[in-house]
Design an enzyme around this catalytic site. Structure first.
Site, PDB file in Angstrom:
ATOM      1  N   LYS A 120      22.936  41.568  43.154  1.00 55.59           N
ATOM      2  CA  LYS A 120      23.137  41.620  41.706  1.00 55.59           C
ATOM      3  C   LYS A 120      24.522  42.122  41.327  1.00 55.59           C
ATOM      4  O   LYS A 120      25.189  41.543  40.459  1.00 55.59           O
ATOM      5  CB  LYS A 120      22.094  42.532  41.050  1.00 55.59           C
ATOM      6  CG  LYS A 120      20.662  42.084  41.162  1.00 55.59           C
ATOM      7  CD  LYS A 120      19.730  42.956  40.331  1.00 55.59           C
ATOM      8  CE  LYS A 120      19.664  44.392  40.794  1.00 55.59           C
ATOM      9  NZ  LYS A 120      19.079  44.555  42.141  1.00 55.59           N
ATOM     10  N   ASN A 143      22.864  47.911  35.205  1.00 54.71           N
ATOM     11  CA  ASN A 143      22.572  48.551  36.485  1.00 54.71           C
ATOM     12  C   ASN A 143      23.809  48.714  37.363  1.00 54.71           C
ATOM     13  O   ASN A 143      23.791  49.457  38.346  1.00 54.71           O
ATOM     14  CB  ASN A 143      21.504  47.725  37.230  1.00 54.71           C
ATOM     15  CG  ASN A 143      20.884  48.462  38.393  1.00 54.71           C
ATOM     16  OD1 ASN A 143      20.306  49.527  38.225  1.00 54.71           O
ATOM     17  ND2 ASN A 143      21.016  47.902  39.587  1.00 54.71           N
ATOM     18  N   HIS A 193      10.888  48.319  45.971  1.00 54.77           N
ATOM     19  CA  HIS A 193      10.396  49.156  44.867  1.00 54.77           C
ATOM     20  C   HIS A 193       8.884  49.012  44.654  1.00 54.77           C
ATOM     21  O   HIS A 193       8.403  49.138  43.515  1.00 54.77           O
ATOM     22  CB  HIS A 193      11.124  48.802  43.557  1.00 54.77           C
ATOM     23  CG  HIS A 193      12.607  48.872  43.633  1.00 54.77           C
ATOM     24  ND1 HIS A 193      13.283  49.989  44.070  1.00 54.77           N
ATOM     25  CD2 HIS A 193      13.561  47.949  43.347  1.00 54.77           C
ATOM     26  CE1 HIS A 193      14.586  49.759  44.026  1.00 54.77           C
ATOM     27  NE2 HIS A 193      14.782  48.537  43.615  1.00 54.77           N
TER      28      HIS A 193
END
Length: 446
Positions: A120, A143, A193
């Site tokens: 990302k 982020n 996660h």
């Protein structure tokens, strides 16, 4: 800083006062909102004491609040704020949702949102770089470590409207309900996660919500090279066939990139960067940027810190900081980036930390590229035992020792690669501190 009349006269609680929380308080106060802020740390609360009221949302009366803005680090599946907010009828949101709510009051602009398990940050920075080189006003945030609310509002220029480029984790998407991206991007989905979700399916559903928020006629760029990403493509396509408002789909793959052309992009080597580049090219074209602007920008792009970052060359050996690789899936493409030459493996791999799984299965296809492994941290002994059947291993324990030992063994043309496939918190504050320690150890080599 973004200031918006959308928040004037409203009341918000802000829970968590790290970078995004501080930016949130500043934006809301400057916009004329009442803000009640809280953090478990006294020092963090002191930073906003002159701007906001102080109050723990777990204790104050939440009646009449317009939202509770929480840090993405707050585990909504475990934290009691979730039930308390539900009982009070107050939505839990994040700073990205505040940005979405402010959009109607900002100058004309577009938004690109990028999500995925791995890649990302690189893809966000690459897309931002291409847009910037093409002459458009642009900022990046989310982020990637830059709170979007602290960035300046973009004004159109002669080239066109400004473009906000947002890196979005699944946690941030969970806290967002109205972000209609002009271009939404999915890079890949692999298990990560899972402590925050109801299994892998819940994690995939979080990523898919980015496209659920898009309007018809906007664009979804998806690298459908894994089953979960392809399933999202199929869901969007089925929705469109059924007559539901859905974005236009652009599917891309790493194989879209000419490997000869990729060789001319110094900071974009390896198959994972081929995927990043393919996505960035598709996004830029969707924004109306010409290939004449896109391809020179791919050549001039420089790596982000801690993401396949070349930090030094000593005695013909390249030292690469990939500390951001905190799981095996993100380390795998790094191992793929340097294949053997004349049958001789070249990578000296520093691996370890707090393991997210008890295996390195995603890395196994590239074990043949590794000349020697140096295990560190909490998972070091486990990984040393796991890797010994496939390669030479030094159970180094400490990062600085691993660097020194690799430097003694590596030959000219080799690569000493910190790509830990683990979280950093056993020995370091975060992955940045781990990467900085690697760079410092390299700099100390004689």
């Amino acid at each position: 800083m973004i200031v918006s009349s959308a928040f004037a006269g409203k009341t918000y609680a802000v829970l968590g006062l790290a970078r995004s929380g501080l930016a949130t308080v500043a934006t809301l106060v400057a916009s004329g909102a009442r803000v009640v802020a809280w953090d478990s740390q006294d020092t963090a609360r002191a930073l906003v004491a002159d701007q906001a009221e102080l109050g723990d949302p777990m204790e104050i009366d939440l009646s009449g609040f317009d939202g509770i803005v929480v840090s993405p680090g707050v585990p909504l599946n475990k934290h009691p704020i979730t039930m308390r907010a539900r009982i009070a009828g107050v939505p839990i949101i994040g700073d990205i949702e505040l940005f979405a709510l402010a959009r109607a009051t900002l100058p004309p602009h577009k938004v690109v949102g990028i999500t995925g398990t791995n890649g990302k940050s690189t893809t966000t920075a690459l897309i931002h770089h291409i847009i910037e080189q093409a002459g458009y006003p642009t900022v990046m945030g989310g982020n990637i470590g830059l709170p979007i609310l602290s960035q300046p509002p973009l004004e159109p220029n002669l080239h066109g409207v400004g473009v906000y480029v947002l890196e979005l984790s699944s946690y941030q998407i969970d806290l967002t309900h109205s972000l209609d991206c002009d271009v939404a991007v999915l890079l890949n989905i692999t298990p990560d996660h899972l402590d925050r979700y109801n299994g892998f399916e819940g994690y995939v559903a979080s990523k898919a919500r980015l496209f659920d928020m898009q309007s018809e006629g906007h664009v979804a760029v998806i690298a459908a090279e894994d089953e979960s990403s392809q399933a999202i493509v199929n869901t969007i396509r089925h929705s469109r066939v059924g007559g539901n408002p859905s974005p236009d789909i652009i599917e891309v793959a790493s194989t879209d990139i000419d490997p000869v052309a990729q060789l001319t992009w110094p900071a974009l080597q390896g198959p994972h960067n081929a995927q990043n580049a393919a996505v960035a090219i598709a996004v830029a074209r969707a924004l109306g940027i010409s290939d004449d602007d896109i391809f020179p920008a791919l050549t001039s792009y420089a790596s982000l810190p801690h993401r396949m970052q070349a930090v030094a060359t000593h005695n013909g050996v390249l030292y690469v900081n990939d500390s951001k690789a905190t799981n095996a899936a993100s380390t795998s493409p790094a191992l793929a980036a340097w294949p053997p030459i004349d049958g001789r493996p070249r990578i000296h791999w520093i691996v370890g930390g707090i393991a997210k799984t008890d295996n390195l299965d995603e890395c196994a296809p590239y074990f043949g590229n590794v000349a020697h492994a140096y295990t560190i941290g909490e998972a070091g002994h486990m990984f040393a035992d796991l890797l010994r059947p496939a390669m030479a291993v030094d159970d180094s324990e400490m990062l600085s020792a691993a660097v020194r030992r690799a430097a003694r063994i590596a030959q000219p043309g080799d690569v000493v690669l910190l790509s830990p496939a683990c979280a950093s918190f056993d020995q370091f504050r975060d992955f940045e501190a781990r990467g900085d320690a690697f760079a410092a150890a390299v700099a100390a080599l004689e």
